[in-house]
Design a protein around this motif. Structure first.
Motif, PDB file in Angstrom:
ATOM      1  N   GLU A   1     -11.959  -6.822-133.190  1.00 38.56           N
ATOM      2  CA  GLU A   1     -11.885  -7.782-132.093  1.00 38.56           C
ATOM      3  C   GLU A   1     -13.256  -7.885-131.414  1.00 38.56           C
ATOM      4  O   GLU A   1     -13.837  -6.874-131.019  1.00 38.56           O
TER       5      GLU A   1
ATOM      6  N   ARG B   1     -12.693  -8.948-124.559  1.00 43.89           N
ATOM      7  CA  ARG B   1     -11.884  -8.932-125.789  1.00 43.89           C
ATOM      8  C   ARG B   1     -10.702  -9.888-125.665  1.00 43.89           C
ATOM      9  O   ARG B   1     -10.450 -10.705-126.561  1.00 43.89           O
TER      10      ARG B   1
ATOM     11  N   LEU C   1     -10.123 -13.317-127.837  1.00 44.46           N
ATOM     12  CA  LEU C   1      -8.939 -13.441-128.692  1.00 44.46           C
ATOM     13  C   LEU C   1      -8.115 -14.662-128.294  1.00 44.46           C
ATOM     14  O   LEU C   1      -7.519 -15.329-129.161  1.00 44.46           O
TER      15      LEU C   1
ATOM     16  N   VAL D   1      -8.825 -10.726-137.823  1.00 44.54           N
ATOM     17  CA  VAL D   1      -8.384 -10.682-136.445  1.00 44.54           C
ATOM     18  C   VAL D   1      -7.632 -11.957-136.065  1.00 44.54           C
ATOM     19  O   VAL D   1      -6.809 -11.975-135.153  1.00 44.54           O
ATOM     20  N   THR D   2      -7.895 -13.041-136.780  1.00 50.48           N
ATOM     21  CA  THR D   2      -7.131 -14.277-136.660  1.00 50.48           C
ATOM     22  C   THR D   2      -7.252 -15.008-137.985  1.00 50.48           C
ATOM     23  O   THR D   2      -8.121 -14.682-138.805  1.00 50.48           O
TER      24      THR D   2
END
Length: 674
Positions: free
Chosen positions: A119, A160, A164, A520-521
């Motif tokens: 992240e 973070r 995100l 992370v995505t």
């Protein structure tokens, strides 16, 4: 598990990563092992993303990554991961988006700081070893970030979570597609940001962004937008961004006149410019564009063949002997030694090569501000070029990144296929078919494709851009008469991209496959980069597939993509030029159907091929019975004699028997807004 106490890049396939295998930095390749090391050692991750031809990546490597003292700080405080953005554009896209969310412009090298879970919480681009250029020194940054990670939990956590939130944001989905008026406004808006003197976007640096230039071209004959597209191509072809000796184009120009390039040469730029040069020559007949196209292909064949000589390498570096551009610049005395006094004087005058130079005491060949060479002089120049190429080859050449990328090769194949038709170069078509065969066979991953191939090793699964670009290549070859096998390839890959990459929520396509290793995505950007976005390429592909197969499901899917992404297009016209190009094909594209055999049919087909490819789809059949079931031409009363019909939607012209009639019909239907 990898050993974090050593550099673990030596066995990677990426030439960029291998360049860093000798660094004292304990670089790790991206993967679960590196993330696990960060968790085990409770260290933040320093992620460095670059590419082999990146000048500032080399600068930072030399200043910092090769410095044992700086490397020691990196190794003490971080788990260091190195990524080739060309090999992993999915990772690059995620963390570049995060950097933009931090308010940074972006660029490479990309330097991001991550939690052990991957992240992001802070980042930047190039950092000098000590504070300068208004940037903090790299070691100071390293110590500050490591301290914050271990002591300022609240601040790191806020960053973070905010990043995100940006990365996982679901884009607004549209419920109404752009119409013709909105498209015209978008083209007008792009014309408004175009430099009326030198072309390209106003100011510096200038990039030869192909999707943007194609959208200007779609403004139509005589329009201000098309004039600006042609002006831009003229300046690019005259400028120092073009390699007037060896052929091909550099990545971009650092000035507003296209004189001084950043000297790296990328496959994707040249692939896309080849198509635009063909369009410009078709429109104007200027030898400037024809010769530039020929030289692009010569350069591909001479310097860019990879994949056992059947496909194309990714790029050439900007630097050689530690200096940017040294391979490409000249001094008058060098010309005299190679060509003799008379020919050297001609070349020096023609290409602005003088004792004082036009860049750092040396000369970048260019013809800015000069008229096209007279035919006799142009022939003379072409006789001299091989001697300069041969002499230049004795210099230390820039490094080559010889990995084969499926998406970039797809762009090159389509460019060669389309240009081969316009310039009637069967040898270019052969080159395109060979590269297609290599990607389709050597880079196959079941029904899909891998992304990157080098020395027999395939990086997979591939990306949506790989399938989209290769579908585009297959359709270009099929429309150009290469045979039905290419349509079958396109259909198979279209099924695969719909199955494994479709974004049901957003309406378009994810970049990564459903079964790819989790990041992370899951990236779903719709923006064009230096290459067109997969969504834009696929929307164009879907419109063509619908016409060529008669299957309405492809047209419904095209409309779904164009409608769903209409808010994104409205919000950023320049960044969605490829989608707008596809929209223009959907709204104004004409399908030209040629039916019959023999010389008359061949002549009609040739006339169809001479129509600009962005706005036409060509379907050829030996008889009406071969056409897709339900196609309007099947009931058009063709009497067995060769004929062409021009269709817009379900409306088709009467059968046309000669080339002049075909041209007149196309012109009339376009005037009606066909």
């Amino acid at each position: 598990m990898s050993n974090a106490l050593q550099n673990n890049l030596a066995h990677e396939t990426s030439p960029y990563l291998i360049q860093h295998a000798g660094n004292p930095v304990h670089w790790q390749p991206w993967g679960e092992e590196a993330l696990a090391l960060a968790r085990t050692q409770n260290k933040p991750i320093l992620l460095s993303v670059g590419y082999a031809a990146c000048h500032w990546c080399h600068v930072m490597a030399h200043e910092s990554f090769e410095n044992p003292d700086i490397a020691a700080v990196m190794n003490e405080l971080f788990i260091n991961i190195k990524v080739d953005r060309e090999e992993r554009p999915d990772i690059d896209q995620i963390y570049m988006t995060a950097l933009h969310a931090l308010g940074e412009q972006g660029g490479w090298p990309l330097t991001m700081f991550l939690t052990p879970g991957g992240e992001p919480f802070w980042g930047g681009t190039y950092f000098p070893p000590e504070s300068r250029y208004g940037r903090p020194g790299f070691v100071d940054v390293l110590r500050a970030i490591a301290k914050a990670y271990h002591t300022d939990f609240e601040r790191v956590g806020r960053n973070r979570e905010a990043l995100l939130g940006v990365l996982n944001r679901i884009p607004q989905r549209g419920d109404r597609a752009f119409g013709a008026d909105s498209l015209a406004q978008a083209i007008s808006a792009l014309a408004g940001i175009t430099d009326p003197v030198d072309g390209g976007t106003k100011g510096a640096p200038k990039f030869p962004n192909a999707s943007y230039l194609e959208l200007l071209w779609r403004g139509g004959p005589g329009s201000e937008a098309r004039k600006l597209m042609l002006l831009t191509l003229e300046r690019i072809c005259q400028g120092g961004i073009r390699d007037h000796v060896g052929g091909g184009f550099a990545r971009y120009s650092v000035d507003e006149r296209w004189l001084v390039p950043h000297f790296e040469k990328m496959l994707y730029d040249n692939a896309q410019l080849l198509e635009l040069l063909a369009l410009a020559w078709l429109e104007t007949g200027r030898d400037l564009y024809r010769q530039a196209a020929i030289e692009v292909v010569e350069w591909l064949q001479r310097e860019m063949m990879a994949g056992d000589g059947h496909a194309f390498a990714a790029s050439l570096d900007a630097d050689s002997e530690g200096h940017e551009g040294r391979f490409y610049v000249w001094k008058p005395h060098e010309l005299i030694e190679i060509l003799g006094m008379d020919d050297a004087e001609f070349v020096a005058h023609a290409f602005d090569i003088a004792d004082g130079g036009n860049w750092e005491g040396q000369s970048i060949p260019n013809r800015l501000g000069k008229p096209d060479l007279e035919p006799a002089l142009a022939i003379g120049w072409q006789d001299l070029r091989p001697r300069l190429i041969a002499e230049r080859a004795k210099r230390i050449a820039p490094a080559r990144d010889d990995k084969v990328l499926a998406d970039w090769n797809g762009l090159a194949i389509a460019g060669l296929a389309r240009a081969s038709v316009i310039f009637e170069r069967r040898d270019w078509l052969t080159l395109a078919r060979d590269a297609f065969r290599f990607v389709a066979e050597s880079m196959a991953d079941g029904a899909r494709l891998g992304h990157s191939w080098r020395e027999g090793r395939l990086l997979k699964p591939g990306l949506a851009t790989d399938l989209a670009a290769m579908i585009r290549a297959a359709l270009a070859l099929y429309e150009g008469g290469a045979g039905p096998a290419y349509l079958n390839h396109a259909l198979g890959w279209a099924q695969a991209i719909e199955h494994d990459y479709a974004d049901a929520e957003g309406g378009g396509y994810f970049l990564t496959a459903a079964d790819a290793a989790a990041l992370v995505t899951r990236p779903r950007s719709t923006l064009d980069d230096a290459v067109p976005n997969a969504n834009g390429i696929m929307a164009d592909n879907l419109v063509r597939l619908a016409a060529l197969t008669g299957e309405d499901r492809w047209l419904r899917r095209a409309d779904e993509v164009l409608t769903a992404l209409s808010p994104a297009m409205a919000g950023n016209v320049f960044g969605h030029a490829s989608l707008l190009n596809a929209l223009d094909l959907r709204l104004h594209g004409l399908e030209i159907v040629v039916v019959g055999t023999g010389q008359a049919a061949d002549q009609l087909y040739r006339a169809a091929l001479d129509q600009p490819f962005p706005g036409r789809i060509i379907l050829r059949a030996t008889s009406a019975d071969e056409l897709p079931a339900g196609h309007a031409v099947r009931s058009a009363g063709i009497d067995g004699h060769p004929a062409a019909l021009v269709c817009s939607g379900q409306r088709c012209s009467l059968p046309i028997r000669d080339e002049a009639g075909l041209s007149e019909t196309i012109k009339a239907m376009r005037a009606e807004g066909g």
